[in-house]
Design an enzyme around this catalytic site. Structure first.
Site, PDB file in Angstrom:
ATOM      1  CG  ASN A   1      46.895  33.123  24.375  1.00 54.56           C
ATOM      2  OD1 ASN A   1      45.983  33.741  24.921  1.00 54.56           O
ATOM      3  ND2 ASN A   1      47.710  33.684  23.501  1.00 54.56           N
ATOM      4  CG  PHE A   2      41.695  29.820  27.253  1.00 55.47           C
ATOM      5  CD1 PHE A   2      41.903  29.187  26.028  1.00 55.47           C
ATOM      6  CD2 PHE A   2      41.484  29.036  28.377  1.00 55.47           C
ATOM      7  CE1 PHE A   2      41.915  27.804  25.949  1.00 55.47           C
ATOM      8  CE2 PHE A   2      41.497  27.658  28.298  1.00 55.47           C
ATOM      9  CZ  PHE A   2      41.716  27.037  27.085  1.00 55.47           C
TER      10      PHE A   2
ATOM     11  CB  CYS B   1      45.064  36.576  22.056  1.00 53.69           C
ATOM     12  SG  CYS B   1      45.518  37.747  20.783  1.00 53.69           S
TER      13      CYS B   1
ATOM     14  CG  ASN C   1      46.587  37.735  27.072  1.00 57.66           C
ATOM     15  OD1 ASN C   1      47.028  38.701  26.446  1.00 57.66           O
ATOM     16  ND2 ASN C   1      46.793  36.489  26.711  1.00 57.66           N
ATOM     17  CB  THR C   2      46.612  42.620  26.218  1.00 59.22           C
ATOM     18  OG1 THR C   2      46.058  41.772  25.217  1.00 59.22           O
ATOM     19  CG2 THR C   2      48.115  42.440  26.277  1.00 59.22           C
TER      20      THR C   2
ATOM     21  CB  CYS D   1      55.906  71.590  52.044  1.00 59.56           C
ATOM     22  SG  CYS D   1      54.748  72.550  51.043  1.00 59.56           S
TER      23      CYS D   1
ATOM     24  CB  CYS E   1      53.733  72.724  43.967  1.00 59.56           C
ATOM     25  SG  CYS E   1      52.921  71.274  44.678  1.00 59.56           S
TER      26      CYS E   1
ATOM     27  CB  CYS F   1      39.720  61.782  50.804  1.00 62.26           C
ATOM     28  SG  CYS F   1      40.600  63.177  50.059  1.00 62.26           S
TER      29      CYS F   1
ATOM     30  CB  CYS G   1      52.034  65.558  47.391  1.00 64.87           C
ATOM     31  SG  CYS G   1      53.585  66.307  47.950  1.00 64.87           S
TER      32      CYS G   1
END
Ligand SMILES: Cc1cc2nc3c(=O)[nH]c(=O)nc-3n(C[C@H](O)[C@H](O)[C@H](O)COP(=O)(O)OP(=O)(O)OC[C@H]3O[C@@H](n4cnc5c(N)ncnc54)[C@H](O)[C@@H]3O)c2cc1C
Ligand SMILES: Cc1cc2nc3c(=O)[nH]c(=O)nc-3n(C[C@H](O)[C@H](O)[C@H](O)COP(=O)(O)O)c2cc1C
Ligand code: SF4
Lengths: 433, 444
Positions: A135-136, A138, A203-204, A346, A349, A382, A389
């Protein structure tokens, strides 16, 4: 039924779904129930030396939500296991003995010296575990003590620790990478150089989910103060996929086994990680949000999709998306598309109109009776309207066939591939061969 | 046609064919893909979910909804069918408002449950539209089981037994299978011949032979079946009905509601089906509501349900009562029929008012008349034609455990067996569980 059996650097499991090292895997009670629910493997909650660390005694988690309070991102300030080493080792031994067909990998984090790393390995080996994960990653608390992300952010340290471990154990060594770094390829290359069998990521991500506007404390708040917690859950998936792809297509690390982690919530997320080269996937937040049973949808969904696609085993599609990840400069500039609104689907909206009219290319027309239509002569394809949608598949991107004239540019669409490297506007252009 | 809702007597063609078609259209049309995704998104994937507990067949509801949400409705359908092979019919006919949806946490929180029934239909429709049958039979065990009745209980039992490798022969007295799915359920709940389509699809498992027009009683005996088969399952439903016991019950226009409904369900052309101008239905359950509503939909001018007890005792759910009222049916409570008036042909029904007292229901002495040219009696069904020698419990076959009767090697389930509500889904659960018990006995 497709064959979901997984062999990841010699670690076998009945399916590719492993629980990531985190609270879901921090004790025997949890892991047994996880295996009963169908999980293929676990990476045990990170072990360290005694005296075991302590956690805060107030909230550990913060979150962000989407509509209907759906949890999209979770942040935490929890440290590694807060139980004595021997307790964990005994439990790992018992679980592995009772579930020999499941993957049991042990996550480790000890001070960054050779003696510490070599010292813990025999005890882990004795549990019968299938492998270790370093674990590198945290990003909070442990990194202040020179461990976790503090090691993971220095490629030389990664290489060094990986080498120590490889030299001292027969177990496969997986290096878990932190995303809190500028270029993920550097630590991955270091892991490889150190002889690691695989990398796992992500990891986080360092984060603050919100600030309390009454107390001016970041959340989660401990007595009025907060810290830089690690972010995970559905929100981090794009970041994780990107990093997995970077490693998978880097010539120096290509082919190195990857265990994909980050925001995996459904079978589809998992399939995407595998398509980008992952040999197993790890899940934390989805289990923490929905419980262990969530794996059953992942298994049934992956099975169904593989059957429909004719993939008999995971290897049939593992890494299939990697060659399609390329540099921007190689994208085909002769590929021309136009947005198309399906009038039957459709619901009027007008979100596409707001997006295009206010912030893009004024390429959607709106009639007095709220019919929305794309103006091909303005549409640059694009994709913004598609993304805003609310109705899936209502707006689609239609490729213009070769030979048709793009009403926006007046140019005939070429069937030939041509990219930026040969484009006349590129000052560095090389002549097409 | 010249008839109208006001035409006196019992006549056909009160409404145009197109109005009839509209009236009998699917009451809860299938969800579109978009609707299904929006509906599925609302499920919280509850732990030990109350909905799944409330389902008599224990379908893993949160799981199938999640499978819909992740774009795999076929897997969702398998989750449903593994528990309830008649999940397609149940999606249409279950009173979800008193089962799964009643206890949905969003019903509690917002008064708007996740639309479980409609989502179940969405998933099952998709898988049933595919070719073939989704389950495979286990290797043959060489064991043979007789099933009496091709209703929901018998079909669920037969399918599970066939899947486990046993050979099954179903005997049904009628010329057609499906039981009340085919002859009872309101027409607008299972449109498009769904009951027969589902039956054919279910039999696609193989290993099941159905013999129609074969009745236990005159034709077959339990002893005979026991001699020929390794086990017997009785799923005969309720063949009899309670009678009013009043003079004049033989007048033209007086009829059992279930017969009226069965005729309606089998009618080729609903516009050709005669119905009264003023219809009175006696009863307070699902059958009463269905008879009343369908009379109204056929064009009756006035339809009244008369129930002998107070409104709080009606066994039709609040949702069904609402449906009746919205269809223009009047519900009168605390009224018991005391006389059938008319000369050869029904003209009116006299009711006595009732009150609930400490000694039960009593008549107050006051009466009123309802003018009527059709009286449909729906005061409950009873078991009939059951084989001799079976221990009984409250007029139904007594069972212990998963449908074991007092006779060795004979199981029973569905409406004809004691216990459980008289619902399609309960019949399915009991048939399935009896099959598992039979299987355990045959292979153990
Ligand atoms: C009008 C009406 C509406 C209903 N609406 C609903 C609803 O909306 N939702 C709901 O959940 N439930 C509804 N029900 C209840 C539901 O239909 C029954 O609970 C369910 O059909 C019971 O299934 P079963 O298999 O036990 O019996 P049945 O469906 O009655 O099937 C019994 C079968 O056995 C056959 N049989 C009978 N006697 C013999 C014999 N001697 N020999 C051989 N075969 C025989 C019959 O022909 C029939 O096919 C309704 C019932 C009625 C009457
Ligand atoms: C509360 C919590 C504690 C965690 N603890 C550890 C840990 O001890 N060791 C570790 O390697 N990762 C730990 N992680 C990170 C997870 O293993 C995983 O990499 C991350 O949560 C991303 O996956 P996810 O999006 O599926 O949650 C933790 C995550 C959470 C939410
Ligand atoms: S989940 Fe809630 S109840 Fe359980 S430990 Fe955490 S704060 Fe306490």
């Amino acid at each position: 039924m497709a064959d979901l059996r997984t062999d990841f650097v010699g670690i076998k499991s009945p399916n590719p779904f492993w629980l990531a090292s985190a609270p879901p895997t921090d004790k025997e009670y949890n892991v047994r129930r996880a295996f009963e629910a169908g999980w293929g493997g676990v990476v045990w909650k990170t072990l360290g030396y005694d005296p075991h660390i302590v956690n805060v005694n107030g909230p550990r988690y913060g979150a962000i939500w989407g509509a209907d309070r759906r949890l999209l991102g979770l942040n935490n300030i929890e440290l590694i296991t807060d139980r004595p080493l021997q307790v964990n080792l005994d439990e790992i031994t018992a679980v592995k003995r009772d579930y020999p067909d499941r993957a049991v990998v042990v996550s480790l984090m000890v001070p960054c010296d050779e003696e510490s790393w070599k010292g813990i390995l025999p005890a882990v080996e004795a549990t019968g575990a299938d492998g270790i994960e370093l674990n590198f990653g945290c990003p909070h608390g442990m990194s202040e003590r020179g461990m976790g992300a503090a090691v993971g952010q220095v490629p030389e340290y990664i290489e060094m620790v990986a080498r120590w471990c490889k030299a001292s154990t027969r177990m496969p060594v997986i290096v878990k990478l932190t995303p809190n770094i500028t270029d993920i390829r550097k630590p991955a290359r270091a892991a490889k150089a150190g002889g690691a069998d695989a990398v796992s990521l992500i990891n986080t991500i360092s984060s603050i989910t919100s600030v309390n506007l009454d107390t001016f404390s970041p959340e989660p708040s401990i007595d009025g103060k907060g810290s830089h917690g690690g972010y995970c859950g559905p929100a981090v998936k794009p970041i994780a996929l990107n990093m997995v792809a970077e490693i998978a297509r880097d010539p120096e690390t290509a082919g190195m086994p990857i265990s994909g982690i980050g925001g995996i919530t459904t079978w589809r997320d998992a399939a995407e990680f595998i398509a980008l080269g992952s040999g197993s996937v790890q899940v934390c937040t989805a289990a923490m949000t929905y419980g262990f049973r969530v794996v059953q949808e992942m298994i049934s969904g992956l099975n169904q999709w593989m059957d429909e696609q004719g993939h008999a085993r995971l290897a049939d599609f593992q890494g299939r998306a990697v060659p399609n990840v390329t540099d921007w400069q190689y994208l085909n500039l002769n590929h021309v598309a136009k947005a198309k609104i399906n009038q039957d689907l459709c619901i009027s909206c007008g979100r596409c109109y707001a997006a295009c009219e206010d912030t893009s290319h004024q390429a959607i027309g709106m009639s007095a009776d709220r019919v929305f239509e794309v103006i091909d002569a303005e549409c640059v394809a694009c994709n913004l309207c598609v993304n805003v949608c609310p109705v899936e598949n209502c707006i689609t991107m239609e490729t213009m066939p070769a030979g048709a004239t793009d009403p926006r540019t007046g140019r005939v669409v070429s069937g030939e591939y041509a990219n930026w490297t040969t484009h006349p506007n590129n000052p560095m252009a090389t002549a097409a061969e | 046609m010249s008839a109208s809702p006001q035409t006196p007597g019992i006549v056909a063609g009160r409404l145009s064919s197109s109005r009839i078609a509209e009236n009998f259209a699917d009451i809860a049309p299938p969800l579109t893909g978009h609707e299904a995704l929006v509906a599925a998104d609302r499920c919280y994937f509850c732990y030990d979910a109350p909905c799944a507990t409330a389902c008599p067949t224990s379908i893993d509801i949160p799981m199938f909804i999640r499978q819909i949400a992740t774009g795999t409705p076929e897997s969702a359908a398998m989750t449903i069918f593994e528990q309830n092979i008649l999940g397609g019919m149940c999606a249409r006919v279950c009173p979800t408002e008193t089962l799964c949806e009643e206890v949905c946490v969003r019903e509690v929180a917002e008064g708007k449950p996740v639309e479980i029934g409609r989502l179940q239909r969405y998933a099952t429709d998709i898988l049933m539209a595919e070719d073939g049958h989704p389950f495979e039979r286990a290797a043959s065990t060489g064991r043979r089981v007789a099933v009496v009745g091709a209703g929901p209980a018998g079909l669920a039992c037969a399918h599970r037994l066939a899947m486990l490798g046993h050979d099954v022969v179903i005997y049904d007295a009628r010329p057609k299978g499906g039981g009340l799915n085919e002859f009872g359920i309101a027409a607008y709940k299972a449109v498009g011949g769904f009951a027969q389509k589902e039956l054919d699809w279910l039999l696609g498992i193989g290993g099941i032979t159905v013999e129609y027009g074969r009745a236990l009683g005159p034709d077959l005996s339990v002893d005979g079946l026991k001699a020929e088969f390794d086990a017997v399952f009785l799923g005969m439903g309720l063949g009899g009905v309670n009678e009013l016991g009043l003079d004049g019950s033989d007048r033209v226009g007086v009829r059992r509601a279930v017969d009226f409904i069965a005729e309606l369900r089998q009618a080729e052309d609903l516009a050709a089906l005669p119905v009264g101008r003023r219809v009175v239905v006696v009863g307070g359950g699902m059958t009463a509501v269905d008879a009343a509503v369908q009379s109204k939909l056929l064009g009756a001018e006035e339809v009244t349900i008369a129930y002998r007890r107070g409104a709080d005792r009606l066994s039709a759910s609040g949702h069904e009562q609402e449906h009746a009222k919205n269809s223009g049916v009047r519900i009168v409570t605390n009224a018991v029929p005391v006389a059938i008036r008319g000369n050869g042909r029904l003209e009116a029904v006299t009711f006595g008012y009732t009150a609930d007292g400490p000694d039960g229901l009593r008549e107050t002495g006051d009466t009123f008349d309802l003018v009527a040219d059709q009286l449909l009696v729906a005061i409950g069904q009873t078991a009939s034609g059951l084989p001799e020698g079976l221990a009984m419990d409250g007029g139904k076959i007594a069972v212990t455990g998963a449908g074991r009767t007092s006779i060795d090697s004979v199981w029973a389930g569905g409406d004809c067996a004691a216990g459980g509500e008289d619902l399609t889904v309960t019949a399915v659960a009991e048939g399935r569980d009896a099959a598992m018990d039979i299987h355990a006995g045959l292979t153990g």
